[in-house]
Design a protein around this motif. Structure first.
Motif, PDB file in Angstrom:
ATOM      1  N   ASN A  13      23.626  52.066  61.589  1.00 31.53           N
ATOM      2  CA  ASN A  13      23.344  51.191  62.714  1.00 31.53           C
ATOM      3  C   ASN A  13      23.440  49.768  62.179  1.00 31.53           C
ATOM      4  N   ALA A  14      24.393  49.004  62.685  1.00 27.57           N
ATOM      5  CA  ALA A  14      24.647  47.669  62.141  1.00 27.57           C
ATOM      6  C   ALA A  14      24.890  46.671  63.257  1.00 27.57           C
ATOM      7  N   SER A  15      24.734  45.405  62.907  1.00 24.30           N
ATOM      8  CA  SER A  15      25.091  44.285  63.783  1.00 24.30           C
ATOM      9  C   SER A  15      26.025  43.374  63.005  1.00 24.30           C
ATOM     10  N   HIS A  16      26.818  42.599  63.722  1.00 16.00           N
ATOM     11  CA  HIS A  16      27.725  41.682  63.021  1.00 16.00           C
ATOM     12  C   HIS A  16      27.917  40.400  63.812  1.00 16.00           C
ATOM     13  N   ILE A  17      28.365  39.404  63.086  1.00 20.58           N
ATOM     14  CA  ILE A  17      28.749  38.132  63.685  1.00 20.58           C
ATOM     15  C   ILE A  17      30.224  37.927  63.352  1.00 20.58           C
ATOM     16  N   LEU A  18      31.039  37.791  64.377  1.00 16.71           N
ATOM     17  CA  LEU A  18      32.488  37.672  64.200  1.00 16.71           C
ATOM     18  C   LEU A  18      32.932  36.243  64.460  1.00 16.71           C
ATOM     19  N   VAL A  19      33.683  35.681  63.502  1.00 19.66           N
ATOM     20  CA  VAL A  19      34.236  34.328  63.648  1.00 19.66           C
ATOM     21  C   VAL A  19      35.672  34.340  63.167  1.00 19.66           C
ATOM     22  N   GLU A  20      36.387  33.226  63.373  1.00 17.00           N
ATOM     23  CA  GLU A  20      37.822  33.201  63.090  1.00 17.00           C
ATOM     24  C   GLU A  20      38.151  32.894  61.639  1.00 17.00           C
ATOM     25  N   THR A  21      37.344  32.081  60.954  1.00 18.28           N
ATOM     26  CA  THR A  21      37.722  31.616  59.628  1.00 18.28           C
ATOM     27  C   THR A  21      36.688  31.978  58.565  1.00 18.28           C
ATOM     28  N   ARG A  22      37.133  31.970  57.332  1.00 21.24           N
ATOM     29  CA  ARG A  22      36.234  32.225  56.207  1.00 21.24           C
ATOM     30  C   ARG A  22      35.195  31.110  56.100  1.00 21.24           C
ATOM     31  N   GLU A  23      35.629  29.897  56.384  1.00 14.57           N
ATOM     32  CA  GLU A  23      34.701  28.774  56.298  1.00 14.57           C
ATOM     33  C   GLU A  23      33.535  28.947  57.273  1.00 14.57           C
ATOM     34  N   ASP A  24      33.848  29.367  58.502  1.00 15.11           N
ATOM     35  CA  ASP A  24      32.787  29.598  59.485  1.00 15.11           C
ATOM     36  C   ASP A  24      31.863  30.726  59.038  1.00 15.11           C
ATOM     37  N   ALA A  25      32.441  31.777  58.465  1.00 11.87           N
ATOM     38  CA  ALA A  25      31.632  32.906  58.013  1.00 11.87           C
ATOM     39  C   ALA A  25      30.729  32.506  56.849  1.00 11.87           C
ATOM     40  N   ASP A  26      31.265  31.703  55.934  1.00 13.73           N
ATOM     41  CA  ASP A  26      30.449  31.230  54.807  1.00 13.73           C
ATOM     42  C   ASP A  26      29.274  30.390  55.300  1.00 13.73           C
ATOM     43  N   ALA A  27      29.534  29.550  56.294  1.00 15.08           N
ATOM     44  CA  ALA A  27      28.470  28.694  56.827  1.00 15.08           C
ATOM     45  C   ALA A  27      27.381  29.532  57.492  1.00 15.08           C
ATOM     46  N   ILE A  28      27.791  30.550  58.219  1.00 13.52           N
ATOM     47  CA  ILE A  28      26.818  31.434  58.874  1.00 13.52           C
ATOM     48  C   ILE A  28      26.016  32.216  57.843  1.00 13.52           C
ATOM     49  N   LYS A  29      26.680  32.700  56.803  1.00 15.84           N
ATOM     50  CA  LYS A  29      25.971  33.433  55.751  1.00 15.84           C
ATOM     51  C   LYS A  29      24.921  32.529  55.096  1.00 15.84           C
TER      52      LYS A  29
ATOM     53  N   TRP B 220      36.702  37.342  60.702  1.00 19.56           N
ATOM     54  CA  TRP B 220      35.730  37.385  59.611  1.00 19.56           C
ATOM     55  C   TRP B 220      34.367  37.825  60.143  1.00 19.56           C
ATOM     56  N   HIS B 221      33.746  38.768  59.440  1.00 22.72           N
ATOM     57  CA  HIS B 221      32.474  39.337  59.867  1.00 22.72           C
ATOM     58  C   HIS B 221      31.380  39.040  58.847  1.00 22.72           C
ATOM     59  N   VAL B 222      30.190  38.798  59.361  1.00 22.24           N
ATOM     60  CA  VAL B 222      28.980  38.833  58.555  1.00 22.24           C
ATOM     61  C   VAL B 222      28.148  39.955  59.160  1.00 22.24           C
ATOM     62  N   ILE B 223      27.747  40.919  58.328  1.00 20.91           N
ATOM     63  CA  ILE B 223      27.176  42.178  58.809  1.00 20.91           C
ATOM     64  C   ILE B 223      25.762  42.370  58.275  1.00 20.91           C
ATOM     65  N   ILE B 224      24.904  42.928  59.112  1.00 25.07           N
ATOM     66  CA  ILE B 224      23.580  43.353  58.651  1.00 25.07           C
ATOM     67  C   ILE B 224      23.412  44.832  58.968  1.00 25.07           C
ATOM     68  N   LEU B 225      22.921  45.596  57.993  1.00 23.58           N
ATOM     69  CA  LEU B 225      22.646  47.011  58.207  1.00 23.58           C
ATOM     70  C   LEU B 225      21.231  47.159  58.745  1.00 23.58           C
TER      71      LEU B 225
ATOM     72  N   GLY C  73      19.219  31.214  54.538  1.00 22.25           N
ATOM     73  CA  GLY C  73      18.170  30.201  54.643  1.00 22.25           C
ATOM     74  C   GLY C  73      17.069  30.581  55.618  1.00 22.25           C
ATOM     75  N   GLY C  74      17.174  31.761  56.231  1.00 20.05           N
ATOM     76  CA  GLY C  74      16.106  32.228  57.099  1.00 20.05           C
ATOM     77  C   GLY C  74      16.439  32.294  58.570  1.00 20.05           C
ATOM     78  N   ALA C  75      17.667  31.958  58.967  1.00 21.46           N
ATOM     79  CA  ALA C  75      18.041  32.011  60.384  1.00 21.46           C
ATOM     80  C   ALA C  75      17.986  33.452  60.890  1.00 21.46           C
ATOM     81  N   ASP C  76      17.607  33.615  62.155  1.00 19.82           N
ATOM     82  CA  ASP C  76      17.522  34.950  62.767  1.00 19.82           C
ATOM     83  C   ASP C  76      18.929  35.466  63.056  1.00 19.82           C
ATOM     84  N   PHE C  77      19.217  36.699  62.610  1.00 20.89           N
ATOM     85  CA  PHE C  77      20.569  37.244  62.751  1.00 20.89           C
ATOM     86  C   PHE C  77      20.954  37.391  64.219  1.00 20.89           C
TER      87      PHE C  77
END
Length: 283
Positions: free
Chosen positions: A139-155, A217-222, A160-164
């Protein structure tokens, strides 16, 4: 015979070929059913031409299909006889590849012939499901964006403590974004390989590094992980048989290639792009 050509689709090399037992009497594969200027066309030629036709042609009444195939073979034979000159290289190479492919397919069947009896399948089942558990579900959630730069910023924000969930609602471009990026439960094979591989390495609650797939580009949480109950043997027998045969084939190929003397010389000027240059073959 009608004057118009009755060519049926070119035979597919990958088509499955089944061999029926030859009767002790009566017509057999060597029975001549037509000849063109003395060149024989046998029942075997007709059978093989029919066996590898696309499925829609298999539904044609036998008498119609037989005559259509025989007409085609007669026409092809007459055309071949009309040719002048040596066999074109493209034909020679195609026939060599077809022969290699068909004989390799026969060797594959031989490698798998003795694999997959009831005892083999039962042993494979016991080994795979000895603990009573089936495949893992995630069971996972993800955040999908277009670029690696955007994904790095979200990660970085998440680290830093932001709510997924809230971040996904605000920034994910995927259809699950408004739902906090939630994907629900899924098993192996239900997600694209890169995504599945990333999820499989995570601990519950862990956020992945950016992962690239065909969608972006995805940032994923399990969120959670569980094991399904082991299925009944009958439900997975075909799957286990396929795995046993695939493993037997891979072992056979590895054994043959490891013992073979294989050379791949470095050829000056050879470029991968040449694979598309039919001009190199000639007429």
């Amino acid at each position: 015979m009608p004057k118009h050509l009755t060519f049926l689709p070119v035979l597919a090399l990958s088509a499955a070929i089944s061999t029926a037992a030859v009767a002790d009497s009566g017509p057999n594969a060597e029975t001549v059913v037509a000849s063109v200027n003395g060149e024989a066309i046998t029942l075997g030629h007709v059978i093989m031409a029919g066996a590898t036709l696309p499925e829609q042609y298999q539904q044609v009444p036998a008498d119609v299909l037989y005559n259509a195939i025989l007409d085609q073979l007669i026409q092809q034979t007459a055309l071949v006889q009309s040719r002048v000159g040596d066999e074109p290289p493209v034909v020679t190479l195609s026939l060599e590849n077809e022969r290699r492919s068909l004989l390799a397919a026969d060797a594959i069947e031989a490698a798998m012939a003795d694999v997959g009896g009831e005892d083999d399948i039962r042993a494979a089942y016991d080994a795979k499901y000895a603990d009573g558990k089936g495949d893992a579900e995630f069971n996972a959630s993800h955040i999908l964006v277009e670029t690696r730069e955007d994904a790095d910023a979200i990660k970085a924000e998440l680290d830093g403590g932001a709510d997924f969930s809230e971040t996904a609602k605000a920034k994910s471009t995927g259809p699950s974004g408004p739902n906090g990026g939630e994907l629900g439960w899924f098993s192996d094979g239900q997600m694209v390989p890169e995504f599945q591989a990333a999820v499989s390495t995570l601990d519950v609650g862990q956020v992945s590094e950016p992962v690239q797939t065909q969608f972006g580009w995805h940032v994923i949480i399990l969120n959670d992980k569980r094991d399904k109950e082991a299925p009944e043997l009958d439900a997975v027998a075909d799957e286990l048989l396929a795995e046993l045969r695939q493993n037997a084939l891979e072992d056979r190929i590895e054994d043959l290639t490891s013992k073979a003397k294989i050379e791949r010389p470095v050829v000056d000027g050879l470029k991968p792009e040449m694979i598309k240059d039919l001009g190199l073959i000639g007429n």
